[in-house]
Design an enzyme around this catalytic site. Sequence first.
Site, PDB file in Angstrom:
ATOM      1  N   ALA A  54       0.780  -1.290  -0.025  1.00 10.20           N
ATOM      2  CA  ALA A  54       0.123   0.133   0.075  1.00 10.20           C
ATOM      3  C   ALA A  54       0.941   1.237   0.093  1.00 10.20           C
ATOM      4  O   ALA A  54       2.176   1.172   0.101  1.00 10.20           O
ATOM      5  CB  ALA A  54      -0.867   0.004   1.196  1.00 10.20           C
ATOM      6  N   LYS A  55       0.401   2.410  -0.201  1.00  9.19           N
ATOM      7  CA  LYS A  55       1.029   3.634  -0.115  1.00  9.19           C
ATOM      8  C   LYS A  55      -0.088   4.941   0.289  1.00  9.19           C
ATOM      9  O   LYS A  55      -1.152   4.401  -0.284  1.00  9.19           O
ATOM     10  CB  LYS A  55       1.726   3.903  -1.396  1.00  9.19           C
ATOM     11  CG  LYS A  55       2.808   4.937  -1.153  1.00  9.19           C
ATOM     12  CD  LYS A  55       4.149   4.327  -0.332  1.00  9.19           C
ATOM     13  CE  LYS A  55       5.317   4.954  -0.141  1.00  9.19           C
ATOM     14  NZ  LYS A  55       6.580   3.878   0.163  1.00  9.19           N
TER      15      LYS A  55
END
Length: 429
Positions: free
Chosen positions: A117-118
């Site tokens: 994720a980011k």
Amino acid sequence: MVFRPLLPLEAPSPAHICPLDQACSYLDQAARELKLNAGIIQILSNPTKVITVSVPIKRDNGEVQVLAGHRVQHSDILGPYKGGVRHHPAVTLREVSALAMLMTWKCALMGIPYGGAKGGIAINPKLYSVGELERITRRYTSELIKDIGPCVDIPAPDMGTSAREMAWMMDTYSIYEGHAVPGVVTGKPLSIGGSLGREMATGMGTMIIIREALADWGKSFNGTRIAIQGFGNVGGAAALLMHAAGAKIVAISTGAGGVFADNGLDIPALKAYADINGRSVVGFPEAKPISNAELLTLPCDVLVPAALENQINEDNVHQIQANIIAEAANGPVTLNASEVLEARGVTVLPDILTNAGGVVVSYLEWVQGLSYLFWDEERVNQEMEQLMVNAYRQVINESQERRISLRLAAYTLGVGRVAQALSDRGLYP
Ligand code: NAD
């Protein structure tokens, strides 16, 4: 055909190499090498969830400002989503999506049970007071409250954020839950469940990967000439550790410019100098000034780009003289430049391996938080060392068995593990 995510994204800036295009090209190369079917590639090219939230905050002068906060969750096939939160003016959904995808492959490559994720908010944190940054971080967290959690998605610091922001996120999440939840973020202060060793982790991981690569050439750090672009969290720690191991760090640069010393820089003295000079190395006595462009093309054994993306590109790749390039930053060598270097026999140690020390120690922090049992720094470093060396060996073996570059080998391992898990779990419903 390279699959592209089915995302409604802003147009890429024509002046820049699009990070999502690069990420999709790497996935495509790995998928072709692994002979993955088109259905699997389509699933892997698309993030599972793309979240954009409105983050309204009151500025110190009483005005209301509404910011856009992003969180892209690429894959949770192997475990909870994991990735940093960036506060930087250049944050776009396109960039966040690319970085989320890279986190998936990085975690799978390192053998840690996470997906990728980011997150990010397009602000320049220097233009906000500490109180404003706290309100931004807490409101962003509360808007994402149902999408994060120790078994769901575990944020960490990234560009423009630090242990301070992670403490605000952990506190906000814990207030909603009604009890302290240390496992919701990593990179926290030690006082609330952070791990010893986290601060030096990415630099130490970089040092370990370079040490292993030198050993494969029958060399050690002793007398090895190294140039490092960037003297922040990653470049600074890697410089200190490699200098202590006997390397000659001949050049270091920061955003303001660099310094060069043919006999090697005194790194502890340079660090002390930068600490009192706004983190710049410019003007350090007993060293010659050098520009960032000159640093990259110096004759040296190892070049460590530890600052920005796309630093080694079609414009300067033919002037690069190092035998080994260790990608401590994310994406410092472009796809095309990488191919030119590989054809010339230069060893490019890929970013998803070289800078994985940070996420590895984040994982160790999370494990300690979930078990409420905390380790000393020696234990953390030993566990990290083992994971880094194992991953390095696997990349070397994969590269030799398939006769492919180290970068492609790192991707085939990461992508292959996620594809295998996807196929074993099956497609719901
Ligand atoms: P940082 O902000 O601590 O340090 C960045 C350094 O780069 C500073 O010394 C800065 O002066 C220098 N710099 C900026 N512009 C420059 C330029 N034009 N030329 C030369 N130097 C320049 O950041 P960091 O945490 O050390 O991260 C560096 C890179 O490593 C980024 O690509 C980041 O995404 C990646 N990375 C960091 C971690 C981590 O744990 N910190 C983990 C994985 C990847």
